[in-house]
Write an enzyme that holds these catalytic residues in place. Structure first.
Site, PDB file in Angstrom:
ATOM      1  N   SER A 118       0.813  -1.215   0.000  1.00 52.33           N
ATOM      2  CA  SER A 118       0.000   0.000   0.000  1.00 52.33           C
ATOM      3  C   SER A 118       0.848   1.266   0.000  1.00 52.33           C
ATOM      4  CB  SER A 118      -0.919   0.021   1.224  1.00 52.33           C
ATOM      5  OG  SER A 118      -1.912  -0.970   1.128  1.00 52.33           O
ATOM      6  N   GLN A 119       0.263   2.335  -0.506  1.00 56.89           N
ATOM      7  CA  GLN A 119       0.857   3.665  -0.436  1.00 56.89           C
ATOM      8  C   GLN A 119       1.108   4.011   1.037  1.00 56.89           C
ATOM      9  OE1 GLN A 119      -1.826   6.581  -1.986  1.00 56.89           O
ATOM     10  NE2 GLN A 119      -0.516   8.320  -1.519  1.00 56.89           N
TER      11      GLN A 119
END
Length: 218
Positions: free
Chosen positions: A67-68
């Site tokens: 994930s970011q």
């Protein structure tokens, strides 16, 4: 350079990332400190080494993503983690999010449905730093009833609905954070469990996650 090396350059890039997360509205200094202490490049292929601290998602094995960082920080902040919290994570992925929770002092029980990712994490050198993470191969919709109840549950994939078996595995007063709805964008949701299976809902910003799927793969 060894993949396990954390150089001054890495630390400098990580500090810039943390500063950018603070500028984007992440206010928990505990979360930001944990993210500074966990080297993100350890969780990515060495080909991503020079861009590992850009604030964006990257592909990992089994057609999944890490994930970011902003998303990781956002979910973690909503979860309001305390030391010794017992947390169920649905979707281990690269184990980066689990490591952030463990860095905050939580006991993390994390489920991965992709056998390839589960096997990779079994041999991941960095997990030795966190004996407070327990890894499981299974169906996230089922949770881990044997280890319930949990203080917190975090879902790191787009859930089509609030999984009822996971609600059952929350303590009274406990929190679950998850991206809800199908499609390209999901709304971040936090629920607080009340008595008799009732829960309060709070809606937050929109994000984009891979879908949460039933069963096991592999």
């Amino acid at each position: 350079m060894l993949k396990s090396e954390d150089t001054y350059q890495h630390k400098g890039l990580r500090k810039k990332l943390i500063d950018s997360l603070r500028a984007k509205g992440i206010t928990s200094e505990l979360v930001l400190e944990a993210m500074y202490n966990v080297p993100r490049h350890f969780f990515l292929d060495s080909a991503f080494d020079k861009i590992a601290y850009e604030d964006r998602a990257f592909p990992i094995a089994a057609d999944q993503t890490i994930s970011q960082p902003y998303t990781v920080a956002y979910q973690t902040q909503l979860l309001n983690v305390h030391r010794n919290d017992k947390i169920l994570e649905i979707g281990t992925g690269s184990a980066y999010q689990a490591s952030i929770l463990a860095e905050l002092g939580a006991w993390v029980f994390t489920i991965e449905r992709q056998r390839k990712l589960f096997d990779t994490n079994k041999n991941f050198f960095f997990k030795a730093r966190y004996p407070n993470i327990k890894f499981f191969y299974g169906d996230g919709f089922e949770g881990l009833p044997t280890y319930a109840p949990f203080d917190k549950i975090l879902i790191t994939a787009a859930a089509p609905f609030i999984p009822p078996k996971l609600v059952e595995q929350l303590k009274i007063g406990a929190l679950m954070v998850l991206p809800i709805d199908e499609g390209n964008k999901q709304r971040m949701l936090r629920i607080t469990k009340k008595a008799d299976g009732i829960y309060d809902e709070e809606l937050f910003d929109y994000f984009s996650f891979v879908p949460m799927l039933k069963g096991k793969n592999g």
